[in-house]
Scaffold this active site. Structure first.
Site, PDB file in Angstrom:
ATOM      1  CB  CYS A 257      34.821  29.240  38.648  1.00 53.43           C
ATOM      2  SG  CYS A 257      33.306  28.438  38.167  1.00 53.43           S
TER       3      CYS A 257
HETATM    4  N1  SAJ Z   1      36.660  39.353  35.532  1.00 50.22           N
HETATM    5  C1  SAJ Z   1      37.409  40.534  35.739  1.00 50.22           C
HETATM    6  N2  SAJ Z   1      38.331  40.889  34.790  1.00 50.22           N
HETATM    7  C2  SAJ Z   1      38.543  40.135  33.672  1.00 50.22           C
HETATM    8  C3  SAJ Z   1      37.769  38.931  33.479  1.00 50.22           C
HETATM    9  C4  SAJ Z   1      36.840  38.577  34.435  1.00 50.22           C
HETATM   10  O1  SAJ Z   1      37.253  41.207  36.738  1.00 50.22           O
HETATM   11  O2  SAJ Z   1      39.379  40.524  32.854  1.00 50.22           O
HETATM   12  C5  SAJ Z   1      35.684  38.955  36.566  1.00 50.22           C
HETATM   13  C6  SAJ Z   1      34.252  38.872  36.049  1.00 50.22           C
HETATM   14  O3  SAJ Z   1      33.632  40.126  36.119  1.00 50.22           O
HETATM   15  C7  SAJ Z   1      33.636  37.870  37.030  1.00 50.22           C
HETATM   16  C8  SAJ Z   1      34.800  36.946  37.350  1.00 50.22           C
HETATM   17  O4  SAJ Z   1      35.990  37.634  36.949  1.00 50.22           O
HETATM   18  O5  SAJ Z   1      33.222  38.524  38.217  1.00 50.22           O
HETATM   19  C9  SAJ Z   1      34.753  35.590  36.673  1.00 50.22           C
HETATM   20  O6  SAJ Z   1      34.293  35.732  35.362  1.00 50.22           O
HETATM   21  P1  SAJ Z   1      34.954  34.841  34.176  1.00 50.22           P
HETATM   22  O7  SAJ Z   1      34.189  35.116  32.951  1.00 50.22           O
HETATM   23  O8  SAJ Z   1      36.387  35.084  34.178  1.00 50.22           O
HETATM   24  O9  SAJ Z   1      34.787  33.338  34.651  1.00 50.22           O
HETATM   25  P2  SAJ Z   1      33.574  32.363  35.074  1.00 50.22           P
HETATM   26  O10 SAJ Z   1      33.637  32.164  36.528  1.00 50.22           O
HETATM   27  O11 SAJ Z   1      32.275  32.787  34.524  1.00 50.22           O
HETATM   28  O12 SAJ Z   1      34.041  31.047  34.313  1.00 50.22           O
HETATM   29  C10 SAJ Z   1      35.331  30.562  34.575  1.00 50.22           C
HETATM   30  C11 SAJ Z   1      35.949  30.232  33.223  1.00 50.22           C
HETATM   31  N3  SAJ Z   1      37.329  29.878  33.429  1.00 50.22           N
HETATM   32  C12 SAJ Z   1      38.270  30.261  32.551  1.00 50.22           C
HETATM   33  O13 SAJ Z   1      38.022  30.959  31.596  1.00 50.22           O
HETATM   34  C13 SAJ Z   1      39.642  29.769  32.825  1.00 50.22           C
HETATM   35  C14 SAJ Z   1      35.187  29.045  32.639  1.00 50.22           C
HETATM   36  O14 SAJ Z   1      35.846  28.620  31.454  1.00 50.22           O
HETATM   37  C15 SAJ Z   1      35.199  27.881  33.643  1.00 50.22           C
HETATM   38  O15 SAJ Z   1      34.533  26.766  33.140  1.00 50.22           O
HETATM   39  C16 SAJ Z   1      34.500  28.353  34.878  1.00 50.22           C
HETATM   40  O16 SAJ Z   1      35.243  29.423  35.419  1.00 50.22           O
HETATM   41  C17 SAJ Z   1      34.471  27.178  35.867  1.00 50.22           C
HETATM   42  O17 SAJ Z   1      33.388  26.555  35.965  1.00 50.22           O
HETATM   43  O18 SAJ Z   1      35.500  26.887  36.433  1.00 50.22           O
END
Ligand code: SAJ
Length: 401
Positions: A257
């Site tokens: 995502c």
């Molecule tokens: N990450 C960082 N720093 C942060 C937060 C996350 O480096 O402060 C990294 C994580 O380690 C990971 C990546 O970002 O590698 C993504 O993780 P995530 O938890 O931010 O997101 P996803 O991909 O698991 O889920 C996201 C979510 N989107 C939002 O919160 C806006 C989820 O709600 C969505 O439904 C999902 O994308 C989607 O399907 O689009």
């Protein structure tokens, strides 16, 4: 109502499990192993309990199938297929196009077609509707709507029932039928004025994360150069009760995502003549983090990793999930190998990856933590090598990003 879900991955199966409490649900998927497992009541998705699938099957409200013929007679068809990037990191609508072909060929009457797959504004109006009409020679007058998925893997506090759900149809009837359907299992529906607004909002939610994560990853590099602790800096900034949202620096951004959706927004912007500089720069900063980290580790270890046994700890894209899509661990292993290191990986949650097994958490010259699962003890990580580099901020006592 007969509801047909195309795709039984983490979005499609999550919707199936909730919808089957109120409707007759058929889950279509191309993967026969997954379908066989599902029909035995076994879920392959974190966050969807096998017990819920069993109960839905027992109640006669759910079955999985690889037979597209089951699309026939559906009142509602929900598209929940992957929308990845192609080799040039451009939007790839191949799965959506195949779903359109299946729907066009197999629907036997007018239906409501809802897209949940994340894609650029205009996808339901200018891609899905014309494609289905083309592939079906306009056999039926279907209704079309969008309601972008917001499933957050591993999250416990928000689910399909309490997560606000955006929706909009191409016609008022499509909008009201979509509201009717989701109101059976979602408590918080948010109608917007057009499908394009819903499509753009979903892309921007994830682009907002990509850009802010890139910003703190840049701050991590600046802080290191200035000799300041980036996490203490972010914690300090985080004490501000308004106007600030804390993100964490990392080895990069994974999952299908956050590293993907911004490129859908950038691509549609450039097709409209607007240069998406922010988004492109954010993609670059996050994609470059693995190289930056490998460089830091080499510098700390006599400027050469030649022949060094390096263990990458945690290859899942985030903690407590087994999903490795777009994981930054991949680029990090490449960067370390390019510097001459002999690299292995450890991740008990993932288990098997690219045909190789998780290595023991021990006996390395260098360990680098990419993802810290709750199930892996920091003490064991610190014992796994004389030098441990931590990109997560969770392994106290290790060298920090
Ligand atoms: N990450 C960082 N720093 C942060 C937060 C996350 O480096 O402060 C990294 C994580 O380690 C990971 C990546 O970002 O590698 C993504 O993780 P995530 O938890 O931010 O997101 P996803 O991909 O698991 O889920 C996201 C979510 N989107 C939002 O919160 C806006 C989820 O709600 C969505 O439904 C999902 O994308 C989607 O399907 O689009």
């Amino acid at each position: 109502m007969k509801v047909l879900l195309i795709g039984q991955g983490y979005v499609g199966l999550t919707i199936s499990a909730f919808a089957a409490k109120h409707h007759q649900v058929v889950g279509f998927d191309l993967n026969p192993t997954i379908v066989a497992q599902l029909n035995k009541g076994i879920s392959h998705i974190e966050g969807v309990a096998s017990e819920d699938i069993k109960q839905a099957i027992y109640a006669g409200n759910y079955k999985a199938t690889t037979d597209a013929g089951e699309i026939a007679g559906s009142n509602i068809v929900v598209i929940a297929v992957p929308t990845p990037l192609d080799a040039d990191r451009k939007p790839d609508l191949t799965y959506i196009d195949s779903a359109c072909k299946l729907i066009a060929k197999n629907l036997t009457g007018p239906a409501l077609i809802i897209n949940e797959s994340t894609s650029f504004p205009g996808t339901i109006r200018n891609y899905i509707k014309p494609a289905i009409e083309k592939y079906s020679n306009q056999k039926f007058e279907h209704l079309y709507a969008i309601s972008p998925e917001r499933v957050d893997p591993g999250r416990q506090d928000f689910n399909q029932k309490n997560t606000p759900r955006l929706y909009a149809g191409l016609t008022p009837e499509a909008t009201s039928r979509t509201r009717e359907f989701y109101s059976t299992f979602c408590d918080n529906l948010v109608e917007v004025s057009s499908p394009e607004v819903a499509e753009a909002a979903k892309l921007f939610e994830n682009t907002f994360r990509q850009v802010n994560i890139a910003l703190v990853n840049e701050l991590a590099q600046i802080s290191h150069a200035l000799g300041i602790d980036v996490r203490e800096t972010l914690d300090a900034a985080g004490t501000k009760p308004y106007g600030f949202m804390k993100f964490s620096p990392s080895a990069g951004v994974g999952g299908h995502c956050i590293p993907v959706d911004p490129s859908y927004l950038a691509d549609v912007a450039e097709n409209a003549g607007v240069e998406a500089t922010f988004i492109k720069r954010a993609n670059e900063v996050n994609l470059d983090m693995p190289k930056y980290i490998a460089g830091r580790i080499a510098k700390d270890n006599g400027r050469s990793l030649k022949g060094k046994k390096v263990l990458v700890v945690g290859v899942a894209y985030k903690p407590n999930v087994a999903d490795t899509r777009e994981t930054p661990a991949e680029l990090l292993i490449d960067a370390l190998t390019d510097l001459g290191a002999v690299v292995t990986w450890n991740d008990p949650v993932v288990g098997t990856w690219h045909g190789s097994e998780s290595s023991p958490l021990a006996g390395a010259d260098i360990a680098v933590v990419v993802t810290k699962h709750d199930a892996v003890d920091s003490k064991d990580i610190l014992k796994s090598a004389p030098y441990v580099f931590d990109t997560t901020g969770k392994v106290k006592g290790a060298v920090q990003l």
